[in-house]
Scaffold this motif. Structure first.
Motif, PDB file in Angstrom:
ATOM      1  N   MET A   1     -25.256   1.447   8.961  1.00  0.00           N
ATOM      2  CA  MET A   1     -24.852   1.816   7.622  1.00  0.00           C
ATOM      3  C   MET A   1     -24.187   0.591   6.976  1.00  0.00           C
ATOM      4  O   MET A   1     -23.367  -0.070   7.594  1.00  0.00           O
ATOM      5  N   PRO A   2     -24.481   0.318   5.686  1.00  0.00           N
ATOM      6  CA  PRO A   2     -23.857  -0.822   5.005  1.00  0.00           C
ATOM      7  C   PRO A   2     -22.344  -0.623   4.880  1.00  0.00           C
ATOM      8  O   PRO A   2     -21.859   0.498   4.789  1.00  0.00           O
ATOM      9  N   ARG A   3     -21.631  -1.732   4.870  1.00  0.00           N
ATOM     10  CA  ARG A   3     -20.167  -1.688   4.722  1.00  0.00           C
ATOM     11  C   ARG A   3     -19.796  -2.337   3.398  1.00  0.00           C
ATOM     12  O   ARG A   3     -20.493  -3.234   2.926  1.00  0.00           O
ATOM     13  N   TYR A   4     -18.671  -1.875   2.819  1.00  0.00           N
ATOM     14  CA  TYR A   4     -18.210  -2.378   1.532  1.00  0.00           C
ATOM     15  C   TYR A   4     -16.720  -2.666   1.593  1.00  0.00           C
ATOM     16  O   TYR A   4     -15.995  -2.069   2.378  1.00  0.00           O
ATOM     17  N   ARG A   5     -16.280  -3.573   0.744  1.00  0.00           N
ATOM     18  CA  ARG A   5     -14.868  -3.911   0.635  1.00  0.00           C
ATOM     19  C   ARG A   5     -14.445  -3.674  -0.815  1.00  0.00           C
ATOM     20  O   ARG A   5     -15.185  -4.003  -1.739  1.00  0.00           O
ATOM     21  N   ALA A   6     -13.262  -3.116  -1.020  1.00  0.00           N
ATOM     22  CA  ALA A   6     -12.754  -2.889  -2.370  1.00  0.00           C
ATOM     23  C   ALA A   6     -12.483  -4.231  -3.050  1.00  0.00           C
ATOM     24  O   ALA A   6     -12.002  -5.173  -2.416  1.00  0.00           O
ATOM     25  N   LYS A   7     -12.820  -4.304  -4.319  1.00  0.00           N
ATOM     26  CA  LYS A   7     -12.529  -5.515  -5.089  1.00  0.00           C
ATOM     27  C   LYS A   7     -11.028  -5.625  -5.279  1.00  0.00           C
ATOM     28  O   LYS A   7     -10.351  -4.616  -5.492  1.00  0.00           O
ATOM     29  N   PRO A   8     -10.506  -6.842  -5.217  1.00  0.00           N
ATOM     30  CA  PRO A   8      -9.057  -6.973  -5.452  1.00  0.00           C
ATOM     31  C   PRO A   8      -8.733  -6.706  -6.923  1.00  0.00           C
ATOM     32  O   PRO A   8      -9.333  -7.301  -7.810  1.00  0.00           O
ATOM     33  N   ILE A   9      -7.845  -5.769  -7.145  1.00  0.00           N
ATOM     34  CA  ILE A   9      -7.402  -5.437  -8.496  1.00  0.00           C
ATOM     35  C   ILE A   9      -5.884  -5.365  -8.501  1.00  0.00           C
ATOM     36  O   ILE A   9      -5.262  -5.197  -7.463  1.00  0.00           O
ATOM     37  N   GLU A  10      -5.304  -5.504  -9.671  1.00  0.00           N
ATOM     38  CA  GLU A  10      -3.862  -5.331  -9.819  1.00  0.00           C
ATOM     39  C   GLU A  10      -3.614  -4.010 -10.521  1.00  0.00           C
ATOM     40  O   GLU A  10      -4.326  -3.644 -11.445  1.00  0.00           O
ATOM     41  N   ILE A  11      -2.610  -3.288 -10.044  1.00  0.00           N
ATOM     42  CA  ILE A  11      -2.249  -1.998 -10.621  1.00  0.00           C
ATOM     43  C   ILE A  11      -0.759  -2.003 -10.930  1.00  0.00           C
ATOM     44  O   ILE A  11      -0.016  -2.856 -10.450  1.00  0.00           O
ATOM     45  N   GLU A  12      -0.335  -1.070 -11.734  1.00  0.00           N
ATOM     46  CA  GLU A  12       1.089  -0.815 -11.938  1.00  0.00           C
ATOM     47  C   GLU A  12       1.435   0.426 -11.139  1.00  0.00           C
ATOM     48  O   GLU A  12       0.622   1.350 -11.030  1.00  0.00           O
ATOM     49  N   ALA A  13       2.643   0.459 -10.587  1.00  0.00           N
ATOM     50  CA  ALA A  13       3.058   1.627  -9.810  1.00  0.00           C
ATOM     51  C   ALA A  13       4.568   1.758  -9.853  1.00  0.00           C
ATOM     52  O   ALA A  13       5.289   0.774  -9.957  1.00  0.00           O
ATOM     53  N   ALA A  14       5.029   2.998  -9.805  1.00  0.00           N
ATOM     54  CA  ALA A  14       6.460   3.297  -9.744  1.00  0.00           C
ATOM     55  C   ALA A  14       6.652   4.408  -8.721  1.00  0.00           C
ATOM     56  O   ALA A  14       5.914   5.392  -8.729  1.00  0.00           O
ATOM     57  N   GLN A  15       7.619   4.261  -7.838  1.00  0.00           N
ATOM     58  CA  GLN A  15       7.876   5.310  -6.850  1.00  0.00           C
ATOM     59  C   GLN A  15       8.680   6.419  -7.509  1.00  0.00           C
ATOM     60  O   GLN A  15       9.623   6.161  -8.249  1.00  0.00           O
ATOM     61  N   TRP A  16       8.291   7.663  -7.223  1.00  0.00           N
ATOM     62  CA  TRP A  16       8.912   8.827  -7.856  1.00  0.00           C
ATOM     63  C   TRP A  16       9.746   9.577  -6.833  1.00  0.00           C
ATOM     64  O   TRP A  16       9.284   9.885  -5.739  1.00  0.00           O
ATOM     65  N   TRP A  17      10.971   9.861  -7.200  1.00  0.00           N
ATOM     66  CA  TRP A  17      11.854  10.678  -6.349  1.00  0.00           C
ATOM     67  C   TRP A  17      12.335  11.912  -7.094  1.00  0.00           C
ATOM     68  O   TRP A  17      12.405  12.992  -6.532  1.00  0.00           O
ATOM     69  N   VAL A  18      12.700  11.750  -8.355  1.00  0.00           N
ATOM     70  CA  VAL A  18      13.203  12.857  -9.181  1.00  0.00           C
ATOM     71  C   VAL A  18      12.687  12.677 -10.598  1.00  0.00           C
ATOM     72  O   VAL A  18      12.216  11.609 -10.977  1.00  0.00           O
ATOM     73  N   ASN A  19      12.821  13.737 -11.386  1.00  0.00           N
ATOM     74  CA  ASN A  19      12.402  13.681 -12.776  1.00  0.00           C
ATOM     75  C   ASN A  19      13.079  12.503 -13.475  1.00  0.00           C
ATOM     76  O   ASN A  19      14.278  12.292 -13.357  1.00  0.00           O
ATOM     77  N   GLY A  20      12.287  11.710 -14.172  1.00  0.00           N
ATOM     78  CA  GLY A  20      12.808  10.560 -14.896  1.00  0.00           C
ATOM     79  C   GLY A  20      12.614   9.240 -14.184  1.00  0.00           C
ATOM     80  O   GLY A  20      12.886   8.187 -14.750  1.00  0.00           O
ATOM     81  N   ASP A  21      12.131   9.253 -12.936  1.00  0.00           N
ATOM     82  CA  ASP A  21      11.924   8.004 -12.201  1.00  0.00           C
ATOM     83  C   ASP A  21      10.827   7.131 -12.788  1.00  0.00           C
ATOM     84  O   ASP A  21      10.886   5.916 -12.688  1.00  0.00           O
ATOM     85  N   HIS A  22       9.786   7.733 -13.329  1.00  0.00           N
ATOM     86  CA  HIS A  22       8.710   6.920 -13.904  1.00  0.00           C
ATOM     87  C   HIS A  22       9.226   6.271 -15.184  1.00  0.00           C
ATOM     88  O   HIS A  22       9.887   6.922 -15.994  1.00  0.00           O
ATOM     89  N   PRO A  23       8.945   4.984 -15.393  1.00  0.00           N
ATOM     90  CA  PRO A  23       9.476   4.285 -16.572  1.00  0.00           C
ATOM     91  C   PRO A  23       9.123   4.929 -17.907  1.00  0.00           C
ATOM     92  O   PRO A  23       9.838   4.749 -18.885  1.00  0.00           O
ATOM     93  N   GLU A  24       8.045   5.692 -17.970  1.00  0.00           N
ATOM     94  CA  GLU A  24       7.649   6.332 -19.228  1.00  0.00           C
ATOM     95  C   GLU A  24       8.082   7.793 -19.319  1.00  0.00           C
ATOM     96  O   GLU A  24       7.701   8.494 -20.248  1.00  0.00           O
ATOM     97  N   ASP A  25       8.879   8.267 -18.373  1.00  0.00           N
ATOM     98  CA  ASP A  25       9.282   9.672 -18.357  1.00  0.00           C
ATOM     99  C   ASP A  25      10.437  10.000 -19.295  1.00  0.00           C
ATOM    100  O   ASP A  25      10.559  11.103 -19.755  1.00  0.00           O
ATOM    101  N   GLY A  26      11.327   9.090 -19.542  1.00  0.00           N
ATOM    102  CA  GLY A  26      12.477   9.394 -20.376  1.00  0.00           C
ATOM    103  C   GLY A  26      13.675   9.777 -19.532  1.00  0.00           C
ATOM    104  O   GLY A  26      13.699   9.561 -18.321  1.00  0.00           O
ATOM    105  N   PRO A  27      14.692  10.386 -20.138  1.00  0.00           N
ATOM    106  CA  PRO A  27      15.927  10.700 -19.402  1.00  0.00           C
ATOM    107  C   PRO A  27      15.704  11.733 -18.303  1.00  0.00           C
ATOM    108  O   PRO A  27      14.812  12.566 -18.392  1.00  0.00           O
ATOM    109  N   THR A  28      16.523  11.652 -17.268  1.00  0.00           N
ATOM    110  CA  THR A  28      16.365  12.539 -16.111  1.00  0.00           C
ATOM    111  C   THR A  28      16.759  13.980 -16.403  1.00  0.00           C
ATOM    112  O   THR A  28      16.445  14.855 -15.620  1.00  0.00           O
TER     113      THR A  28
END
Length: 104
Positions: A1-28
């Motif tokens: 079976m052929p094998r593939y590798r994911a292309k290198p890309i850059e993403i944005e990410a924020a770890q979420w613990w509680v409401n308001g953790d994401h930079p676009e969420d607003g106040p907690t």
């Protein structure tokens, strides 16, 4: 079976613990725009019932709309913003196995 590798890309990410953790969420003290409160009626999701995936009570979870529909967000999940602006949750161990910080 052929094998593939994911292309290198850059993403944005924020770890979420509680409401308001994401930079676009607003106040907690308000519901977030990206990660909203988890709401599900019924005894299976009562405040003292544990979510099997993370062993935390349902009350501390979030909800995010994705291209595939809605998904539960557990405390500690990463919220990834994809190439087309789509957002989705990624479990911490998958995130660290898949992504690494980008040097400035």
């Amino acid at each position: 079976m052929p094998r593939y590798r994911a292309k290198p890309i850059e993403i944005e990410a924020a770890q979420w613990w509680v409401n308001g953790d994401h930079p676009e969420d607003g106040p907690t003290d308000h519901e977030g725009r990206i990660v909203r409160y988890f709401r599900h009626p019924g005894p299976d999701y009562a405040g003292d019932v544990l979510h099997e995936a993370c062993n935390r009570i349902w009350h501390v979870h979030g909800w995010i709309d994705t291209l595939e529909g809605g998904h539960i967000v557990c405390p500690g999940d990463w919220i990834v913003t994809g190439l087309q602006g789509e957002r989705y949750p990624v479990k911490p161990r998958i995130f660290t196995a898949t992504y690494e910080p980008v040097e400035a």
